[in-house]
Design a protein around this motif. Sequence first.
Motif, PDB file in Angstrom:
ATOM      1  N   VAL A 596      -2.764  -2.961  11.003  1.00  0.00           N
ATOM      2  CA  VAL A 596      -1.498  -2.736  10.462  1.00  0.00           C
ATOM      3  C   VAL A 596      -1.298  -3.908   9.448  1.00  0.00           C
ATOM      4  O   VAL A 596      -0.765  -3.497   8.384  1.00  0.00           O
ATOM      5  N   ARG A 606       4.615  -7.939   4.035  1.00  0.00           N
ATOM      6  CA  ARG A 606       4.248  -9.053   5.159  1.00  0.00           C
ATOM      7  C   ARG A 606       4.418  -8.397   6.372  1.00  0.00           C
ATOM      8  O   ARG A 606       5.505  -7.553   7.039  1.00  0.00           O
ATOM      9  N   PRO A 626      14.879   0.372  18.398  1.00  0.00           N
ATOM     10  CA  PRO A 626      14.806   1.592  17.856  1.00  0.00           C
ATOM     11  C   PRO A 626      13.476   1.985  17.346  1.00  0.00           C
ATOM     12  O   PRO A 626      12.353   1.139  17.357  1.00  0.00           O
ATOM     13  N   MET A 628      10.422   3.156  15.276  1.00  0.00           N
ATOM     14  CA  MET A 628       9.825   2.529  13.921  1.00  0.00           C
ATOM     15  C   MET A 628      10.205   1.055  13.981  1.00  0.00           C
ATOM     16  O   MET A 628       9.681   0.376  13.177  1.00  0.00           O
ATOM     17  N   GLY A 629      10.596   0.535  15.120  1.00  0.00           N
ATOM     18  CA  GLY A 629      10.837  -0.906  14.955  1.00  0.00           C
ATOM     19  C   GLY A 629       9.749  -1.857  15.208  1.00  0.00           C
ATOM     20  O   GLY A 629       9.794  -3.054  15.103  1.00  0.00           O
ATOM     21  N   GLY A 630       8.723  -1.160  15.532  1.00  0.00           N
ATOM     22  CA  GLY A 630       7.349  -1.950  16.050  1.00  0.00           C
ATOM     23  C   GLY A 630       7.016  -2.103  17.432  1.00  0.00           C
ATOM     24  O   GLY A 630       6.184  -3.197  17.395  1.00  0.00           O
ATOM     25  N   SER A 632       5.216  -0.048  19.370  1.00  0.00           N
ATOM     26  CA  SER A 632       3.835   0.343  19.776  1.00  0.00           C
ATOM     27  C   SER A 632       2.771  -0.612  19.044  1.00  0.00           C
ATOM     28  O   SER A 632       1.717  -1.129  19.506  1.00  0.00           O
ATOM     29  N   THR A 633       3.118  -1.043  17.667  1.00  0.00           N
ATOM     30  CA  THR A 633       2.370  -2.023  17.143  1.00  0.00           C
ATOM     31  C   THR A 633       2.033  -3.576  18.023  1.00  0.00           C
ATOM     32  O   THR A 633       1.006  -3.760  18.131  1.00  0.00           O
ATOM     33  N   HIS A 771      11.258  -5.770  12.794  1.00  0.00           N
ATOM     34  CA  HIS A 771       9.934  -6.100  13.362  1.00  0.00           C
ATOM     35  C   HIS A 771       9.676  -7.223  14.050  1.00  0.00           C
ATOM     36  O   HIS A 771       8.506  -7.810  14.197  1.00  0.00           O
TER      37      HIS A 771
HETATM   38  P1  ADP Z   1       7.670   2.212  17.145  1.00  0.00           P
HETATM   39  O1  ADP Z   1       6.663   2.127  18.182  1.00  0.00           O
HETATM   40  O2  ADP Z   1       8.824   1.051  17.564  1.00  0.00           O
HETATM   41  O3  ADP Z   1       8.347   3.427  16.796  1.00  0.00           O
HETATM   42  P2  ADP Z   1       5.778   1.092  15.244  1.00  0.00           P
HETATM   43  O4  ADP Z   1       5.183  -0.119  16.130  1.00  0.00           O
HETATM   44  O5  ADP Z   1       5.044   2.477  15.402  1.00  0.00           O
HETATM   45  O6  ADP Z   1       7.250   1.524  15.839  1.00  0.00           O
HETATM   46  O7  ADP Z   1       5.758   0.652  13.982  1.00  0.00           O
HETATM   47  C1  ADP Z   1       6.345   1.336  12.897  1.00  0.00           C
HETATM   48  C2  ADP Z   1       5.913   1.001  11.723  1.00  0.00           C
HETATM   49  O8  ADP Z   1       6.579  -0.156  11.256  1.00  0.00           O
HETATM   50  C3  ADP Z   1       4.497   0.547  11.454  1.00  0.00           C
HETATM   51  O9  ADP Z   1       3.748   1.635  10.955  1.00  0.00           O
HETATM   52  C4  ADP Z   1       4.475  -0.636  10.553  1.00  0.00           C
HETATM   53  O10 ADP Z   1       4.380  -0.009   9.063  1.00  0.00           O
HETATM   54  C5  ADP Z   1       5.545  -1.182  10.610  1.00  0.00           C
HETATM   55  N1  ADP Z   1       5.460  -2.403  11.473  1.00  0.00           N
HETATM   56  C6  ADP Z   1       5.678  -2.505  12.875  1.00  0.00           C
HETATM   57  N2  ADP Z   1       5.408  -3.688  13.356  1.00  0.00           N
HETATM   58  C7  ADP Z   1       5.315  -4.645  12.185  1.00  0.00           C
HETATM   59  C8  ADP Z   1       5.289  -5.943  11.965  1.00  0.00           C
HETATM   60  N3  ADP Z   1       5.158  -6.791  13.266  1.00  0.00           N
HETATM   61  N4  ADP Z   1       5.446  -6.259  10.818  1.00  0.00           N
HETATM   62  C9  ADP Z   1       5.648  -5.606   9.822  1.00  0.00           C
HETATM   63  N5  ADP Z   1       5.660  -4.121   9.852  1.00  0.00           N
HETATM   64  C10 ADP Z   1       5.619  -3.781  11.238  1.00  0.00           C
END
Ligand code: ADP
Length: 874
Positions: A596, A606, A626, A628-630, A632-633, A771
């Motif tokens: 990512v 960033r 929320p 898209m909050g990050g 899963s990442t 995030h």
């Molecule tokens: P969630 O699981 O909460 O729905 P995701 O982890 O799928 O969210 O993240 C959604 C998007 O947010 C990712 O595709 C990425 O572009 C962005 N993102 C996630 N984590 C970060 C981070 N630590 N810093 C910057 N962008 C992030």
Amino acid sequence: MADKPTPMMQQYLALKREAGDALLFYRMGDFFELFFEDAKIASQVLDIALTTRGEHGGEPVPMCGVPVHSAEGYLARLIKGGCRVAIAEQTETPDEAKERAKREGKPVSKALVARDIVRLVTAGTLTEEALLEPRRANLLVAIAPVRDGIGIAACDISTGRMELEDCAPDRIDAALARLGASEIVAPEDWDEAAEGIIARPRHNFRSEDGEARLKNIHGLATLDGLGDFSRPMLAAAAGLVAYLDHAGRGKLPFLLPPVARGSDAHLAMDAATRSSLEILAAQNGGREGSLIACLDRCATGAGARQLAEDLSAPLADLGTVEARLASVQHFHADPLLRADLRAVLRQAPDIGRALGRLVAGRGSPRDLGQIRDGLAEARRVRDMLGASADLPPLLSGMIDALGGHAALVDHLARALVPSPPTERSQGGFIASGYDHALDALRETSGNARKAIAALEAKYREETDTASLKIKHNKVLGYFIEVPAKHGDKLMAQDSGFTHRQTMAGAVRFNSVGLHEEASRIAEAGAHALAAEEAHFEELVGEVFAAREAIAATAAALARIDVCAALAERAVEGNWSRPEMLDEPCLEIIGGRHPVVEQALAKTGERFVANDCTLGPDDRLWLIGGPNMGGKSTFLRQNALIILLAQAGSFVPATSARIGLADRLFSRVGASDNLARGRSTFMVEMVETAAILSQATDRSFVILDEVGRGTSTYDGMALAWAVVEAVHEQLACRCLFATHYHELSRLAETCDALSLHHVRAREWKGDLVLLHELAKGAADRSYGLSVAKLAGLPKPVIKRAKAVLDKLEKGREQTGGLAAGLGDLPLFAVTAQAEEEQCDALRDAIEALDVDALSPREALEELYRLKAEAAKSAN
Ligand code: ADP
């Protein structure tokens, strides 16, 4: 082809029976022909014309064909398309066939050329450069389920590597997922065989045979020196060798001595985990977007293959992990050494695969040249490493393997031209000065060629024909050609020329002088070819004798390439060396998701680094916040950091202390993960069940929105129960992302569980996702704000807002969902029952045809409905 099959058809059908379900490539002159069903399949896969030829059983016979000289490309496509191909070659020339017919007293005119299947080409038994992907291993796997367990034998015949392992029956899927084989064989009576597994006779899988074959192949009296091999392992080895025998028609490819793989030596990951972490392939199946694509800076194909293997099977042993990390560190700390080494490696040919082809008898002069150049480069690598101070043990231990081929390299260098051709039948690969007899033969043909040039000049003058030329073609050999209008001059009886051919605009002749010179060329050429062929065999023999040492050199080069490439990547991404511990902890400071982060960097964004600290007292993080909050990442980045560290790589974090994990599990709630066949929720639950039965207190588990694949109540209840089980029974390190706020109440009862959320802020009515991970439960879900962010139309958002307000008001009145969780199931049941009864009443009223009722009937109906309503109120 008449009613009674022609002899050729009979021969074809017999060969086809032998080929079984493999497509039969039937050699006819310059083509491989396919008939019947084979032709239909091949014409589809290859997109080539389907025709017919003759008849069989009163029906025209479907046929298609591919030219022999370009067969490799077609083979590659058929293998990719999931086919196996049996190659039936002509094993005698038409002249030999006629001779044989004469001897056997059969009509010579109908003599049929003998044909035989010389090879079975299958996905797992390829060695050809053109058919293999340079950066991917090509594994053939044999599975032997026997009484005391399952044995697995895996081998990459393009390099000869072979591994044997034991496997518990419930781990077989995970093992196969790790291996990612191109082809799998198993006994025909194995019930568990998945689709695509090739069934082989049970008697091929006898452990005694496996032991005997391995001893025989490697010339050993006992296998004890190689390792500890169990009965199932040997049974699998037997199945593997038997299949190789079958595919090579008795000619075995290159096999290195087998290595026993301990079942606990590696970080175990099942297929679902591998796919969700996108290690070697992204969700769409491609390499782009995968971990390896983001990591791979290897200079050689062999290095890339080794890296893929390291990522598929990270280590679970502190000592070996540290050994790899120390090597990466060495290159990390010495940029000059790294750059020089990588420059040399980039020049180095793939000697592992060249060796595989030569030993399998499919090698070319070019392969010999590659061995020569590769071994010479290995020597340079050795010198560079040797000059480097404080080499860590893994690297210093490889110094010997990198050298020691001086005599062979010298011999190959003297014998071969600088870039030998892939085709050996034309000769021209032995260097001049190597063999005086060969040089003399070449000189003879050279002189004769000069003589022919002189003849041309002489004949022009004698016949006074400036346009006279001496030419050469395959059919006629050398001949003299003049334009038709000059033909008569040479036709004259005493001209010294004999007529050979009259073309549209030209006439062709021979002469005694030309014939003599041409014969000298042909004779010298044939002798030269034979001499080169003999040299080739001798050189291959020499390589063959050194095969194990060469394979060890290839392995050392690949390992060095991986270590230097990982160091390169670490510098590039500002990664750090993890500190590895033998206790169940995790302390990642400033962790990032490599893939990512790289994707964001391309758009100038960033990546926000986050910490993760788990230990015995705080081992389960529940993460809200929320969409898209990050979330899963964050989950994945921590799993990937552990995986990378155990594979021997630096990690994308400011610092990391990592307790070695024995198993890694990653699960994603169903709606993100569309599986085929089974209902997605079913898949989600089956996969979750596997974690609950297999994880230990040394495992690391990430669960992303598990429970999402079903209705809210069920989902929440399941998520709740899963968290409890992970916390109470497994006691493993776990990150659990969920959007159910209600789960935060688990913190009250689970000691080692803590609450976290990804932060978001509302700014001027818009949502800003930060995030960034913070302690504590998420305050609300921001679902509507996310929807707005995603561009859902305003009226829809407005309407949703109204609905939400109503729901929330209702929730306040009932005390909220979470308040009722103590008796959640009862609540769910009554709510549903109420709904059902309401619906029954409404249905009854709707069904009434008021105009058709008499006043009395109407009154009766009213009483009835009232009684019904009273019933449901109770
Ligand atoms: P969630 O699981 O909460 O729905 P995701 O982890 O799928 O969210 O993240 C959604 C998007 O947010 C990712 O595709 C990425 O572009 C962005 N993102 C996630 N984590 C970060 C981070 N630590 N810093 C910057 N962008 C992030």
